[in-house]
Design a protein around this motif. Sequence first.
Motif, PDB file in Angstrom:
ATOM      1  N   ILE A 371      40.272  24.448  31.466  1.00 46.70           N
ATOM      2  CA  ILE A 371      41.229  23.253  31.317  1.00 46.70           C
ATOM      3  C   ILE A 371      42.351  23.689  29.258  1.00 46.70           C
ATOM      4  O   ILE A 371      41.294  24.548  28.883  1.00 46.70           O
ATOM      5  N   ILE A 372      43.101  23.496  29.018  1.00 46.84           N
ATOM      6  CA  ILE A 372      44.176  24.433  28.348  1.00 46.84           C
ATOM      7  C   ILE A 372      43.782  23.382  27.199  1.00 46.84           C
ATOM      8  O   ILE A 372      43.389  22.061  26.895  1.00 46.84           O
ATOM      9  N   ASN A 373      43.558  24.153  26.142  1.00 44.99           N
ATOM     10  CA  ASN A 373      42.779  23.340  25.067  1.00 44.99           C
ATOM     11  C   ASN A 373      44.183  22.884  24.432  1.00 44.99           C
ATOM     12  O   ASN A 373      45.030  23.044  23.658  1.00 44.99           O
ATOM     13  N   HIS A 374      44.555  21.622  24.337  1.00 43.97           N
ATOM     14  CA  HIS A 374      45.545  20.756  24.481  1.00 43.97           C
ATOM     15  C   HIS A 374      45.930  20.911  22.208  1.00 43.97           C
ATOM     16  O   HIS A 374      44.273  21.173  21.804  1.00 43.97           O
ATOM     17  N   PRO A 375      46.590  20.785  22.395  1.00 42.71           N
ATOM     18  CA  PRO A 375      47.981  20.771  22.582  1.00 42.71           C
ATOM     19  C   PRO A 375      48.889  22.738  23.301  1.00 42.71           C
ATOM     20  O   PRO A 375      49.790  22.802  22.988  1.00 42.71           O
ATOM     21  N   GLU A 376      48.130  23.628  23.037  1.00 37.04           N
ATOM     22  CA  GLU A 376      47.728  24.206  23.431  1.00 37.04           C
ATOM     23  C   GLU A 376      48.367  24.420  24.918  1.00 37.04           C
ATOM     24  O   GLU A 376      48.546  23.776  25.446  1.00 37.04           O
ATOM     25  N   VAL A 377      49.283  25.601  25.270  1.00 37.49           N
ATOM     26  CA  VAL A 377      50.095  25.577  27.257  1.00 37.49           C
ATOM     27  C   VAL A 377      49.512  26.744  27.706  1.00 37.49           C
ATOM     28  O   VAL A 377      49.760  26.161  29.036  1.00 37.49           O
ATOM     29  N   ALA A 378      48.140  27.476  27.195  1.00 38.66           N
ATOM     30  CA  ALA A 378      48.076  28.487  28.766  1.00 38.66           C
ATOM     31  C   ALA A 378      46.076  28.568  27.972  1.00 38.66           C
ATOM     32  O   ALA A 378      46.493  28.626  26.591  1.00 38.66           O
ATOM     33  N   ILE A 379      45.384  29.087  29.016  1.00 41.52           N
ATOM     34  CA  ILE A 379      43.801  29.504  29.092  1.00 41.52           C
ATOM     35  C   ILE A 379      43.118  30.844  29.667  1.00 41.52           C
ATOM     36  O   ILE A 379      44.151  30.053  30.198  1.00 41.52           O
ATOM     37  N   LEU A 380      42.925  32.257  29.270  1.00 41.34           N
ATOM     38  CA  LEU A 380      42.855  32.762  30.237  1.00 41.34           C
ATOM     39  C   LEU A 380      41.424  33.211  30.121  1.00 41.34           C
ATOM     40  O   LEU A 380      40.670  32.939  29.090  1.00 41.34           O
ATOM     41  N   GLY A 381      40.725  33.082  31.933  1.00 44.50           N
ATOM     42  CA  GLY A 381      39.688  32.891  31.635  1.00 44.50           C
ATOM     43  C   GLY A 381      39.114  35.000  32.316  1.00 44.50           C
ATOM     44  O   GLY A 381      39.630  35.019  33.186  1.00 44.50           O
ATOM     45  N   ILE A 382      37.622  34.824  31.937  1.00 50.34           N
ATOM     46  CA  ILE A 382      37.681  35.945  32.181  1.00 50.34           C
ATOM     47  C   ILE A 382      35.980  36.237  33.016  1.00 50.34           C
ATOM     48  O   ILE A 382      35.327  35.400  32.456  1.00 50.34           O
ATOM     49  N   GLY A 383      35.768  36.160  34.125  1.00 45.36           N
ATOM     50  CA  GLY A 383      34.962  36.041  34.928  1.00 45.36           C
ATOM     51  C   GLY A 383      33.633  37.475  34.601  1.00 45.36           C
ATOM     52  O   GLY A 383      34.467  37.866  34.249  1.00 45.36           O
ATOM     53  N   ARG A 384      32.330  37.025  35.467  1.00 46.70           N
ATOM     54  CA  ARG A 384      32.284  38.496  35.281  1.00 46.70           C
ATOM     55  C   ARG A 384      32.205  40.225  35.662  1.00 46.70           C
ATOM     56  O   ARG A 384      33.094  39.864  37.630  1.00 46.70           O
ATOM     57  N   ILE A 385      31.595  40.478  35.338  1.00 47.15           N
ATOM     58  CA  ILE A 385      32.601  42.317  36.021  1.00 47.15           C
ATOM     59  C   ILE A 385      30.903  42.680  36.635  1.00 47.15           C
ATOM     60  O   ILE A 385      30.239  42.645  36.119  1.00 47.15           O
ATOM     61  N   ILE A 386      31.329  43.262  38.416  1.00 48.10           N
ATOM     62  CA  ILE A 386      30.035  43.123  39.038  1.00 48.10           C
ATOM     63  C   ILE A 386      30.860  44.156  40.208  1.00 48.10           C
ATOM     64  O   ILE A 386      32.035  44.341  39.639  1.00 48.10           O
ATOM     65  N   ASP A 387      29.756  44.714  40.564  1.00 43.41           N
ATOM     66  CA  ASP A 387      30.006  45.967  41.595  1.00 43.41           C
ATOM     67  C   ASP A 387      30.785  45.341  42.651  1.00 43.41           C
ATOM     68  O   ASP A 387      30.084  44.646  43.716  1.00 43.41           O
ATOM     69  N   ARG A 388      31.761  45.946  43.094  1.00 43.42           N
ATOM     70  CA  ARG A 388      32.351  45.309  44.066  1.00 43.42           C
ATOM     71  C   ARG A 388      32.929  46.695  44.463  1.00 43.42           C
ATOM     72  O   ARG A 388      33.138  47.436  44.846  1.00 43.42           O
ATOM     73  N   PRO A 389      33.107  46.657  46.307  1.00 41.86           N
ATOM     74  CA  PRO A 389      34.201  47.654  47.144  1.00 41.86           C
ATOM     75  C   PRO A 389      35.477  47.378  46.890  1.00 41.86           C
ATOM     76  O   PRO A 389      35.513  46.789  46.686  1.00 41.86           O
ATOM     77  N   TRP A 390      36.274  48.691  46.573  1.00 45.63           N
ATOM     78  CA  TRP A 390      37.485  48.703  46.202  1.00 45.63           C
ATOM     79  C   TRP A 390      38.417  49.716  46.672  1.00 45.63           C
ATOM     80  O   TRP A 390      37.233  51.123  47.386  1.00 45.63           O
ATOM     81  N   VAL A 391      39.575  49.710  47.314  1.00 42.91           N
ATOM     82  CA  VAL A 391      40.109  50.687  47.594  1.00 42.91           C
ATOM     83  C   VAL A 391      40.917  51.389  46.450  1.00 42.91           C
ATOM     84  O   VAL A 391      41.379  51.210  46.281  1.00 42.91           O
ATOM     85  N   VAL A 392      40.756  53.209  46.266  1.00 43.24           N
ATOM     86  CA  VAL A 392      40.902  53.819  45.693  1.00 43.24           C
ATOM     87  C   VAL A 392      41.147  55.374  46.433  1.00 43.24           C
ATOM     88  O   VAL A 392      40.466  55.938  46.599  1.00 43.24           O
ATOM     89  N   ASN A 393      43.008  55.631  46.547  1.00 39.50           N
ATOM     90  CA  ASN A 393      43.181  57.006  47.086  1.00 39.50           C
ATOM     91  C   ASN A 393      42.812  56.772  48.366  1.00 39.50           C
ATOM     92  O   ASN A 393      42.186  57.731  49.424  1.00 39.50           O
ATOM     93  N   ALA A 394      43.053  55.710  48.917  1.00 38.79           N
ATOM     94  CA  ALA A 394      42.437  55.323  50.436  1.00 38.79           C
ATOM     95  C   ALA A 394      41.047  55.392  50.580  1.00 38.79           C
ATOM     96  O   ALA A 394      40.911  54.738  52.439  1.00 38.79           O
ATOM     97  N   ALA A 395      40.300  55.868  49.917  1.00 36.56           N
ATOM     98  CA  ALA A 395      38.933  55.143  49.793  1.00 36.56           C
ATOM     99  C   ALA A 395      38.101  54.408  49.520  1.00 36.56           C
ATOM    100  O   ALA A 395      38.581  53.980  48.303  1.00 36.56           O
ATOM    101  N   VAL A 396      37.632  53.444  50.312  1.00 35.04           N
ATOM    102  CA  VAL A 396      36.182  52.298  49.758  1.00 35.04           C
ATOM    103  C   VAL A 396      35.229  52.708  48.751  1.00 35.04           C
ATOM    104  O   VAL A 396      34.576  53.184  49.472  1.00 35.04           O
ATOM    105  N   VAL A 397      35.179  52.797  47.683  1.00 34.59           N
ATOM    106  CA  VAL A 397      34.624  52.861  47.007  1.00 34.59           C
ATOM    107  C   VAL A 397      33.933  52.019  45.853  1.00 34.59           C
ATOM    108  O   VAL A 397      34.816  50.829  45.722  1.00 34.59           O
ATOM    109  N   PRO A 398      32.724  52.164  45.048  1.00 32.87           N
ATOM    110  CA  PRO A 398      32.189  50.822  44.540  1.00 32.87           C
ATOM    111  C   PRO A 398      32.976  51.218  43.192  1.00 32.87           C
ATOM    112  O   PRO A 398      33.283  51.833  42.424  1.00 32.87           O
ATOM    113  N   ARG A 399      33.702  49.779  42.550  1.00 35.41           N
ATOM    114  CA  ARG A 399      34.158  49.925  41.053  1.00 35.41           C
ATOM    115  C   ARG A 399      33.882  48.400  41.044  1.00 35.41           C
ATOM    116  O   ARG A 399      33.420  47.654  40.969  1.00 35.41           O
ATOM    117  N   LYS A 400      33.778  48.811  39.424  1.00 35.88           N
ATOM    118  CA  LYS A 400      33.531  47.646  37.913  1.00 35.88           C
ATOM    119  C   LYS A 400      34.949  46.377  38.463  1.00 35.88           C
ATOM    120  O   LYS A 400      35.730  46.722  38.371  1.00 35.88           O
TER     121      LYS A 400
END
Length: 439
Positions: A371-400
């Motif tokens: 929820i935006i902190n009134h009377p501001e106009v935007a808020i940036l949210g950051i989720g948890r950082i976890i290991d997930r499969p990610w495509v890097v140079n055509a290969a699937v590798v674990p990344r944060k």
Amino acid sequence: MAEFRLPDLGEGLTEAEIVRWLVSVGDTVVVDQPVVELETAKAVVEVPVPYAGTVTTLNGEVGEVIPVGSILLAVTEPATSGSGNVLIGYGTSEAGPRRRRRPVAATVPAPPSVPAPPSVPAPPSVPAPPSVPAPPSSPEQVVTVVSPLVRRLARESGLDLGRLSGTGPEGLITRRDVDLAIRSRPPAHHEPGHSAAESLVPARAVDDSAAGVARIPIRGVRKAVADKLSRSRREIPEATVWVDVDATALLDLRAELNSDEHAPKISVLALLARLTILGLRRYPELNARVEGDEIVMGPAVQLGFAAQTDRGLLVPVVADAHTHSLEELCAAFNELTHRARDGRLTTHELTGGTFTINNYGVFGVDGSAAIINHPEVAILGIGRIIDRPWVVNAAVVPRKVTQLTLAFDHRVCDGGTAGGFLRFVADCVESPVRALRHL
């Protein structure tokens, strides 16, 4: 003799509750010495006195709500005319009525007298017994409770205050006494032969309390936060965009920065805040406030961040965050967070933000429609950082991997601006080297 009145609290605040007196009658005080701790709708603050001298009177009890301009205390033989260092300024020409929360005596009526049953004639061979007189009415019992809230809680829970022994001063019955009495009662059981409806209707309050239901008044900081969030939902046509981001390089950078044992440690929040400030420089529409029918924009970034405390969610503001280095941002976050949890933030430190960041990943969640902190106009949210499969140079590798979410006011900007800002921050997270071009 000088009278010290409750100062102008600013931000439209008109009253405060006395939390704790820091001095007593007869104490000698000096200029700018804190004399009372007050809770407003924004924060708990210590108020300094602008005079030096001897305290002759204290006007107000702990728990009493007093309006701006009311006399807090009197000082005799002031040695100076005052420092002017009291919140916004002190005193007004008139003071409104005080609202007291003094312990009051609650009268618990005694059970009504039971009328004597009428005499029943005996059989002719047995003399009729005399009428049974009614027992004398017992006098009303007086119990001392701390507030109407305690009396209401006891009444709605079906609790007899006359049977409680208060643990407060002079036998005062407190909220804690009532809560303990409610929790110690055995759960209610339905008697055979009673229908469910017959059992539920008269005993609902008792059953709720026996199940551990608590009634918490929404006031002070909690009420201020609730009002602001409700207003945000009512007034802001909010839209949300989000993106998954490979934060591996950002964490590697942080590890490198923190490898120096003698240097202050850098947090992930500080790194993301620094990148956010760069993004706001490119997309200044998001660094703004809506005031009436105007969008107010400026070059300064007053960066708010969400801080969870025992008193609820607070949003301290790092003033002029765009002028802070990475180490300075980290130090500011740490200091404001500790002061927020200790209830020592000033009104100025909780207001005036132009953009907010919220690291809800610390709660173990991936995303959130913040929820935006009134009377501001935007808020940036950051989720948890976890290991997930990610495509890097055509290969699937674990990344944060983490998720960045931007909620924005659609009156102020469109999806192109919001998406451009979020993509810029995400690119800097994935490759912090890119941010060097904009530092």
